[in-house]
Design a protein around this motif. Structure first.
Motif, mmCIF file in Angstrom:
data_model
loop_
_atom_site.group_PDB
_atom_site.id
_atom_site.type_symbol
_atom_site.label_atom_id
_atom_site.label_comp_id
_atom_site.label_asym_id
_atom_site.label_seq_id
_atom_site.Cartn_x
_atom_site.Cartn_y
_atom_site.Cartn_z
ATOM 1 N N HIS A 1 0.846 -1.199 0.000
ATOM 2 C CA HIS A 1 0.000 0.000 0.000
ATOM 3 C C HIS A 1 0.879 1.246 0.000
ATOM 4 O O HIS A 1 0.584 2.225 -0.705
ATOM 5 N N ASP B 1 2.279 2.050 -3.444
ATOM 6 C CA ASP B 1 1.304 2.734 -4.298
ATOM 7 C C ASP B 1 1.099 4.183 -3.868
ATOM 8 O O ASP B 1 1.106 5.103 -4.698
ATOM 9 N N GLU B 2 0.912 4.397 -2.562
ATOM 10 C CA GLU B 2 0.592 5.731 -2.063
ATOM 11 C C GLU B 2 1.752 6.704 -2.237
ATOM 12 O O GLU B 2 1.540 7.891 -2.506
ATOM 13 N N GLN C 1 -4.142 -1.761 8.250
ATOM 14 C CA GLN C 1 -4.536 -0.361 8.253
ATOM 15 C C GLN C 1 -4.141 0.316 9.569
ATOM 16 O O GLN C 1 -3.631 1.440 9.575
ATOM 17 N N LYS D 1 -7.715 4.595 2.574
ATOM 18 C CA LYS D 1 -9.084 4.331 2.158
ATOM 19 C C LYS D 1 -9.221 2.981 1.444
ATOM 20 O O LYS D 1 -10.164 2.228 1.688
ATOM 21 N N LYS D 2 -8.258 2.665 0.575
ATOM 22 C CA LYS D 2 -8.335 1.392 -0.155
ATOM 23 C C LYS D 2 -8.256 0.207 0.807
ATOM 24 O O LYS D 2 -8.966 -0.790 0.643
ATOM 25 N N GLU E 1 -11.557 -0.177 2.537
ATOM 26 C CA GLU E 1 -12.541 -0.839 1.688
ATOM 27 C C GLU E 1 -12.308 -2.350 1.678
ATOM 28 O O GLU E 1 -13.258 -3.140 1.732
ATOM 29 N N ARG E 2 -11.043 -2.748 1.610
ATOM 30 C CA ARG E 2 -10.722 -4.180 1.629
ATOM 31 C C ARG E 2 -11.093 -4.801 2.966
ATOM 32 O O ARG E 2 -11.540 -5.943 3.039
#
Length: 255
Positions: free
Chosen positions: A35, A38-39, A200, A217-218, A221-222
């Motif tokens: 994560h 990506d971020e 998270q 946020k992603k 959601e997961r």
């Protein structure tokens, strides 16, 4: 074949922090580190190949196969005193010797680039589902655990039971010999499923330690999707438990 680093680009960073998130319990480290890749829009700068990784290839979406590997990403952070090196990958070593050898290669990258601190991310299996997972920590002699306690990270005797296996633990131990401050953040998890909720929570603490903003946020959601899956599994289990058990007469039809 020997364990080796394949550099794709030159690494030129400012007082970098190294963050390791290889696959492990609950895939918490893998989820969190990928994560961050990506971020932070990190760039892949190196790959580690080793005969101690599983003897297999990954077949990509286009049908092309590649060797399993560990990947090194780097990110330059504007207005921040530390840049970041991220360690992610397909697998960890399948042998004890390989764990040491691969960790030494990661530490070679750390020392060559003047890494200031190492953060490793893992999971602490509890065997139970939790809506409010705690984050536990471990540090080597050069990292002040008070910094983590101020962020709510817990340190309890006997946790994790049996110590920390793999790169997440060895980076603390071998890093200690090189006088690199290192800590492991472990999110509570059942140990049965991939756990984005715990990942998270680890990322929130890590973002505070690094003084950077991370959009989770992603992962949220997961985590919600996983909660639905777990809820259905619990419901199915309860329904099975409520079903009448077979009697002696019924058993004669089995086998």
């Amino acid at each position: 074949m020997q364990t080796h680093i394949n550099y794709l680009n030159e690494i030129n960073l400012n007082n970098p922090i190294l963050i390791e998130g290889l696959p492990g319990v609950g895939h918490i480290g893998k989820l969190a580190a990928e994560h961050l890749v990506d971020e932070l829009e990190a760039e892949k700068t190196a790959e580690i190949f080793s005969p101690y990784l599983p003897p297999q290839v990954i077949v990509q979406d286009d049908g092309i196969a590649r060797l399993v590997r560990i990947e090194i990403y780097t990110a330059e952070l504007e207005n921040n005193k530390n840049d970041v090196i991220l360690v992610v990958g397909d697998h960890q070593s399948v042998e004890n010797t390989g764990h040491f050898e691969i960790t030494e290669k990661i530490l070679d990258i750390a020392t060559e680039n003047n890494v200031q601190t190492i953060y490793t991310i893992g999971g602490l299996a509890t065997g139970e589902m939790s809506d409010t997972p705690e984050i536990y920590g471990a540090v080597n002699e050069h990292y002040p655990k008070q910094k983590l306690e101020e962020k709510g990270v817990k340190f309890e005797q006997g946790k994790p039971k049996g110590g920390i296996i793999g790169a997440s633990g060895l980076l603390l131990g071998l890093g200690n010999q090189k006088e690199i401050p290192a800590t492991c953040l472990m999110g509570e998890t059942s140990g049965y499923i991939v756990d984005p909720a715990s990942a998270q929570k680890v990322l929130r603490i890590l973002s505070e330690m690094l003084e950077i903003e991370i959009d989770t946020k992603k992962l949220e959601e997961r985590a919600e999707e996983m909660e639905e899956v777990v809820s259905k599994l619990k419901q199915r289990y309860q329904e099975e438990q409520q079903q009448p058990q077979p009697t002696g007469d019924d058993l004669r039809y089995i086998g």
